[in-house]
Enzyme design. Structure first.
Site: not given
Ligand code: ADP
Ligand code: ZN
Length: 210
Positions: A13, A88, A123, A156, A167
């Site tokens: 996103k 969300r 990532r 992260r 998540r």
């Protein structure tokens, strides 16, 4: 143009939001980045958000709604914006409707859970400016350094595999129902995430311009 980008964590996103914003010359509003900023500068809100974020849970609705309300009141949002990571939950979407914000389109970016878990392990984000990279799909020019600011790239905490699974569960339970919510409003456009970022951007721009 007022747009919402919906999608699982790691679906891309943020990357798509930035591409579209550059194309349309409107700001991208990432609630995740804003919360991480608040955390870094040690504000009370940031400290409160930290435990939720680190465990993969959502930050309480009233906190995020407050942040977005203040942000979209800024003058640079007058001609439109892309909301990345907000709403969300259904209450967040209702709050946005109740603020009188007229959303034009909602782009739902679809990527399977399997692919997401694989992608997330690669990532990396810049410690200084928050820019996002991927070791395979979007590597920095110099290893472990940010192209934009030279900052150090880190993983992260909430990108660790167990947290990614948590998540995804939160996404399916709390965020995915928004597809139905916006479908009923006639605003939902689905884009299938491709291996290649630029291919996905083509499809995303088609969905916006169609
Ligand atoms: P991703 O899209 O990869 O999950 P984000 O950077 O958008 O990452 O969000 C990271 C975390 O920030 C979320 O897991 C959540 O804890 C918090 N967060 C961001 N946006 C929201 C929101 N709209 N509502 C509640 N929590 C949020
Ligand atoms: Zn940077």
């Amino acid at each position: 143009m007022k747009l919402i980008f919906l999608g699982a964590p790691g679906a891309g996103k943020g990357t798509q939001a930035e591409a579209v914003c550059a194309h349309l010359n409107i700001p991208a509003i990432s609630t995740g980045n804003m919360i991480r900023e608040a955390l870094k500068s040690g504000t009370e809100m940031g400290l409160k958000a930290k435990s939720y974020m680190d465990s993969g849970a959502l930050v309480p609705d009233e906190v995020v709604i407050g942040i977005v309300k203040d942000r979209i009141a800024q003058p640079d949002c007058a001609n439109g914006f892309v909301l990345d990571g907000f709403p969300r939950t259904i209450p967040q979407a209702e709050a946005l409707d109740n603020m009188g914000v007229k959303i034009d389109r909602v782009i739902a970016l679809e990527v399977s859970d399997d692919k997401i878990v694989k992608r997330m392990s690669g990532r990396r984000v810049c410690e200084s400016c928050g820019a996002s990279y991927h070791l395979l799909y979007n590597p920095p020019k110099v290893e472990e350094k940010c192209d934009k600011c030279g900052g150090t790239l880190v993983q992260r905490k909430d990108d660790l595999p167990e947290t990614v699974k948590a998540r995804l569960k939160v996404y399916h339970e709390q965020t995915e129902p928004l597809k139905g919510y916006y479908k009923r409003q006639g605003k939902l456009y689905t884009v299938d995430g491709q291996e290649d970022v630029a291919d996905t951007t083509k499809l995303t721009l088609q969905a916006i311009e169609a």
